[in-house]
Design an enzyme around this catalytic site. Structure first.
Site, PDB file in Angstrom:
ATOM      1  N   ASP A 184      45.092  45.218  38.211  1.00  0.00           N
ATOM      2  CA  ASP A 184      43.939  45.099  37.321  1.00  0.00           C
ATOM      3  C   ASP A 184      43.113  46.381  37.360  1.00  0.00           C
ATOM      4  OD1 ASP A 184      44.737  42.498  36.889  1.00  0.00           O
ATOM      5  OD2 ASP A 184      43.399  41.687  38.430  1.00  0.00           O
TER       6      ASP A 184
HETATM    7  N1  URA Z   1      46.643  40.001  41.628  1.00  0.00           N
HETATM    8  C1  URA Z   1      45.483  40.128  40.955  1.00  0.00           C
HETATM    9  O1  URA Z   1      44.759  39.176  40.767  1.00  0.00           O
HETATM   10  N2  URA Z   1      45.159  41.355  40.493  1.00  0.00           N
HETATM   11  C2  URA Z   1      45.897  42.447  40.711  1.00  0.00           C
HETATM   12  O2  URA Z   1      45.522  43.536  40.276  1.00  0.00           O
HETATM   13  C3  URA Z   1      47.097  42.310  41.419  1.00  0.00           C
HETATM   14  C4  URA Z   1      47.447  41.066  41.869  1.00  0.00           C
END
Ligand code: URA
Length: 235
Positions: free
Chosen positions: A103
């Site tokens: 993310d």
């Molecule tokens: N899980 C998440 O919630 N976000 C990420 O960036 C990676 C794994």
């Protein structure tokens, strides 16, 4: 036998833009098997040894990088308004892409490469490639968090397999999963009634962030690439 145009061969190997490479060819600086090549569009086998100013050049079909992703960058190849992780990698190759997604507000280990088959296999949950995340959360984790996360969880759009929680204290820990569904860690921690306040991927299989500062990257070594391929049963 994989064939490639000579100007692309040399441009990919950082000899300049296609125009600059064409000029080098015109200047008779490029030869194959001792014979000067005049045609920039000549199709050559990727295993051909091309000489530029008498220096041997071997084509590298694939590039593999390990990036310590900072916050604020999208795991995408391009975006019209926001910075992407590709801007952090200094390469002339146009076919690189991030393997899976972190993310925008997640930091940590991200592989960038142009090897579609390896990327696909690393992300395939059936290959059980572990991804380990450090997280902080609010409010405190419930007492039975480890047991809850070890079992599959049914979400509206997918069910996650179990994960391994290593609690550091009531508000932080490591969660290891082998899948990579959208917001998976945040949603698994959310299932416990907690909200993730920071998230960092600290390792992927045997790879970790040792020796890298946030925003830095390095090339994977040939041995590391081979080990990754072995893990996902790729020749
Ligand atoms: N899980 C998440 O919630 N976000 C990420 O960036 C990676 C794994």
């Amino acid at each position: 036998m994989a064939m490639i145009r000579l100007d692309k061969f040399l441009a990919d190997m950082s000899f300049g833009t296609r125009t600059q490479v064409k000029k080098m060819i015109k200047e008779k600086r490029v030869s194959i098997d001792g014979i000067v090549v005049r045609n920039a569009e000549l199709k050559v086998d990727m295993n051909t040894v091309v000489c530029v100013d008498e220096q041997e050049v071997h084509y590298q079909q694939y590039e593999y990088y390990l990036l310590y992703k900072p916050m604020g960058y999208l795991s995408a190849t391009e975006d019209s308004c926001q910075p992407t992780v590709m801007e952090l990698i200094n390469s002339v190759r146009h076919d690189l892409f991030p393997v899976g997604r972190l993310d925008k507000d997640t930091t940590g280990l991200l592989i960038i490469c142009n090897d579609g088959q390896l990327a696909h296999r690393l992300m395939d949950p059936d290959n059980h490639v572990d991804k380990r995340y450090y997280f902080t959360c609010e409010p405190s984790l419930p007492i039975n968090a480890k047991e809850i996360l070890a079992r599959p969880i049914e979400f509206a759009d997918f069910s996650s397999r179990g994960g391994k929680l290593e609690k550091i204290d009531d508000n932080s820990g490591y969660l290891t999963i082998s899948e990579g569904k959208y917001h998976q860690v945040k949603r698994m921690i959310g299932f416990l009634g907690c909200e993730v306040t920071s998230l960092k991927r600290v390792s992927l299989s045997f790879l970790n962030l040792d020796g890298l500062e946030i925003g830095d990257y390095r090339k994977l070594t040939d041995q590391e690439v081979k080990r990754l391929k072995d893990i996902v049963n790729m020749d």
